[in-house]
Write a protein that holds these residues in place. Structure first.
Motif, PDB file in Angstrom:
ATOM      1  N   LYS A   5      50.507  35.937  78.847  1.00 27.87           N
ATOM      2  CA  LYS A   5      51.883  35.677  79.215  1.00 27.87           C
ATOM      3  C   LYS A   5      51.873  34.842  80.492  1.00 27.87           C
ATOM      4  N   VAL A  30      54.522  42.133  68.681  1.00 30.32           N
ATOM      5  CA  VAL A  30      55.668  42.431  69.539  1.00 30.32           C
ATOM      6  C   VAL A  30      55.341  43.667  70.351  1.00 30.32           C
ATOM      7  N   PRO A  84      56.126  45.552  74.638  1.00 32.41           N
ATOM      8  CA  PRO A  84      56.590  45.383  76.013  1.00 32.41           C
ATOM      9  C   PRO A  84      55.482  44.743  76.841  1.00 32.41           C
ATOM     10  N   CYS A  85      55.839  43.836  77.738  1.00 33.21           N
ATOM     11  CA  CYS A  85      54.818  43.271  78.613  1.00 33.21           C
ATOM     12  C   CYS A  85      54.336  44.348  79.582  1.00 33.21           C
ATOM     13  N   ASP A 125      64.689  44.486  79.499  1.00 29.61           N
ATOM     14  CA  ASP A 125      64.468  44.507  78.060  1.00 29.61           C
ATOM     15  C   ASP A 125      64.395  45.943  77.542  1.00 29.61           C
ATOM     16  N   TYR A 128      62.671  48.225  74.244  1.00 26.34           N
ATOM     17  CA  TYR A 128      61.774  48.270  73.087  1.00 26.34           C
ATOM     18  C   TYR A 128      61.794  49.664  72.474  1.00 26.34           C
ATOM     19  N   LYS A 145      59.347  47.469  68.258  1.00 23.56           N
ATOM     20  CA  LYS A 145      60.524  46.714  67.824  1.00 23.56           C
ATOM     21  C   LYS A 145      61.320  46.313  69.056  1.00 23.56           C
ATOM     22  N   THR A 146      61.701  45.049  69.139  1.00 21.21           N
ATOM     23  CA  THR A 146      62.481  44.565  70.271  1.00 21.21           C
ATOM     24  C   THR A 146      63.959  44.783  70.009  1.00 21.21           C
ATOM     25  N   GLU A 201      65.966  41.547  74.304  1.00 18.68           N
ATOM     26  CA  GLU A 201      64.961  40.613  74.790  1.00 18.68           C
ATOM     27  C   GLU A 201      65.306  40.147  76.199  1.00 18.68           C
ATOM     28  N   MET A 202      64.277  39.712  76.912  1.00 25.04           N
ATOM     29  CA  MET A 202      64.485  39.136  78.234  1.00 25.04           C
ATOM     30  C   MET A 202      63.379  38.130  78.504  1.00 25.04           C
ATOM     31  N   ASP A 203      63.748  36.987  79.045  1.00 26.37           N
ATOM     32  CA  ASP A 203      62.780  35.977  79.456  1.00 26.37           C
ATOM     33  C   ASP A 203      62.619  36.070  80.972  1.00 26.37           C
TER      34      ASP A 203
END
Length: 524
Positions: free
Chosen positions: A386, A427, A429-430, A462, A464, A475-476, A479-481
């Motif tokens: 990422k 998919v 979580p970071c 975000d 999840y 499962k998302t 979402e967040m960038d």
């Protein structure tokens, strides 16, 4: 005999030292808390404008960490309360209340008259009686510049059926603190640990308190046996056998002037109520087998459907005298108290909908050839990369190596025209710390938290979901960038640091209403 006496004397000496330190911290921090009371009173006056319950459908809450996320005991809802957010220049602390409807996948902001003051790093526990109650204790408020802290020692209950807040006033409870842990045990709320910090001093706790849900009274417990050292942010959970498990946590100590050294704990204890002894408790240190979590702090905890304790994420800090580097995690671990064993949570990956190859059927060959190739090749570990681009153009790369899925994976499948479909990235979580967890109907929900990218703190919003029965894939839901998040460079301007501007996506009034208020003059 002499050795025992010496040990008891040493124990009394340690108690005196802790008492002196607490008195010293209390004296120095009182001035800071007085400075913050005016700001708290301002936010309190804003909250006083709320005269009736209002429920407003809304978009997902703004980014935050150190909030509480709780599953409603009767409805398919998650309850989010409080938390904090830092945009590089200013710290925001919240006391807003959101409800996430699981079936409808919708958020609602609920404004209730007379809420608790704004706070983060508190504890919230749900109990089923009376249509459901959310009990909240302690936590902290940080000044906008993040340099001063106000620790609460108040106890509140949100009556979920009537949507009313109530402050429960009872003497003899814990001192003001944050980072503590609290669980419901029978008809008691049991509270352990935490810390209190001022600008120059801090103290960590290892005391244990019980609050009776029948008599609404506090009592301090004095368990026998060697217990955990003072710490905050630990795992605390009730086991199927009726004990209370304590694992890990964080504390720090001063090694020399202006130099502190943090400790990420990895020891584990059980707090047991002694049979036949009313109000008597005992500490026991345990050493579970299995695959234990790697060293970390800032992890999040929930209880899985089979009464196993679930641990998610966190950060491992590598401290130097002048710097602090952190490695963030997004892995899962489970503790099985019945077997006294840790094990790592491994996802199986999504189920393949393609049929296995059947020899002799030509029409099946094209559809299954890629699976045959996948079985022939042993799966490789996955490296997820990422990237976050800082404002100065610096690209910060976060790498994570994931175990190969248990199901064999082949090359990307082909479309009808023969072109290759791109492989779908997993998919998940970071990596993050200080996220909020809740479990409802066997589904784990992970909301928010934070990670660091260079000098930048990225706060997440975000959401999840993971089915703990199937353990297939995340499962998302929201979402967040992270690259789109507001980040302001530090400034020496007092005017900037004290401005009323809100977090990204909100106006001034909204964020003032999401700031810190308090009714704590009587509570400190």
């Amino acid at each position: 005999m002499g050795r025992k006496g010496k040990k008891e004397k040493k124990g009394r000496g340690a108690e005196k030292t802790a008492a002196k330190m607490e008195k010293k911290v209390s004296k120095r921090s009182r001035k800071e808390e007085e400075d913050l009371e005016a700001l708290i009173a301002h936010f309190q006056s804003l909250d006083a404008r709320k005269t009736q319950v209002t429920e407003t459908p809304c978009s997902p809450p703004c980014p935050r960490l150190n909030a509480s996320l709780s599953a409603h005991p009767e409805k398919d809802e998650l309850i989010l309360f409080g938390g904090e957010y830092f945009n590089g220049q200013k710290t925001f602390v919240y006391n807003d209340l959101y409800v996430y409807n699981i079936k409808k996948d919708t958020w609602t902001k609920i404004d209730i008259p007379g809420p608790p003051p704004r706070r983060c790093a508190h504890q919230a526990v749900v109990v089923p009686q009376g249509g459901g109650q959310l009990w909240v204790f302690g936590g902290e408020f940080a000044s906008p510049d993040g340099e001063q802290f106000y620790h609460y020692k108040d106890l509140w209950v949100l009556h979920l059926a009537t949507k009313t807040w109530e402050q429960v006033r009872s003497t003899g409870g814990p001192s003001g603190r944050s980072g503590h842990r609290m669980v419901a045990w029978k008809r008691l709320l049991i509270l352990f640990g935490g810390f209190h910090e001022s600008t120059r001093d801090y103290i960590y706790y290892s005391d244990v308190y019980a609050f009776s849900l029948d008599t609404f009274t506090w009592s301090k417990l004095s368990p026998s046996g060697p217990g955990p050292t003072p710490r905050s942010g630990c795992l605390m959970s009730v086991t199927p056998q009726g004990s209370i498990a304590i694992y890990g946590g964080y504390s720090k100590q001063r090694v020399k002037k202006d130099v502190d050294r943090g400790t990420q704990h990895s020891d584990m204890f059980l707090l047991k109520s002694e049979e036949g002894g009313e109000g008597k408790w005992m500490w026991t240190r345990i050493n579970p087998s299995g695959i234990k979590p790697t060293l970390r702090s800032g992890f999040s905890v929930a209880v899985a459907p089979n009464h196993q304790v679930l641990l998610f994420g966190g950060v491992c800090d590598e401290e130097e005298e002048e710097s602090l580097e952190g490695m963030f995690f997004n892995d899962l671990y489970f503790y099985d108290a019945i077997r006294n064993r840790w094990f790592a949570g491994q996802l199986k990956g999504p189920k393949s909908e393609k049929k296995k190859r059947r020899r002799g059927k030509a029409e099946a060959c094209e559809n299954t050839s890629e699976q045959e190739q996948g079985v022939a090749n042993s799966p490789e570990p996955l490296e997820v990369v990422k990237e976050v681009v800082d404002e100065d153009g610096t690209v910060v790369t976060i790498k994570q190596v994931l175990a190969a899925p248990s199901l064999a994976a082949g090359p990307p499948p082909e479309d009808e025209d023969g072109t290759l479909e791109p492989s779908r990235a997993p998919v998940e979580p970071c990596p993050r710390s200080n996220a909020m967890l809740a479990v409802k109907h066997g589904l784990l929900y992970v909301y928010g938290g934070m990670f660091e990218a260079g000098d930048r703190q990225v706060t997440l919003s975000d959401l999840y979901c993971l089915d703990l029965h199937k353990m297939e894939e995340w499962k998302t839901l929201v979402e967040m960038d992270p690259k789109t998040q507001e980040w302001l460079e530090e400034t020496d301007s007092e005017e900037d640091s004290s401005s009323g501007e809100g977090a990204e996506g909100g106006d001034e009034d909204q964020d003032v209403d999401s700031g810190e208020s308090g009714e704590e003059e009587e509570e400190l």
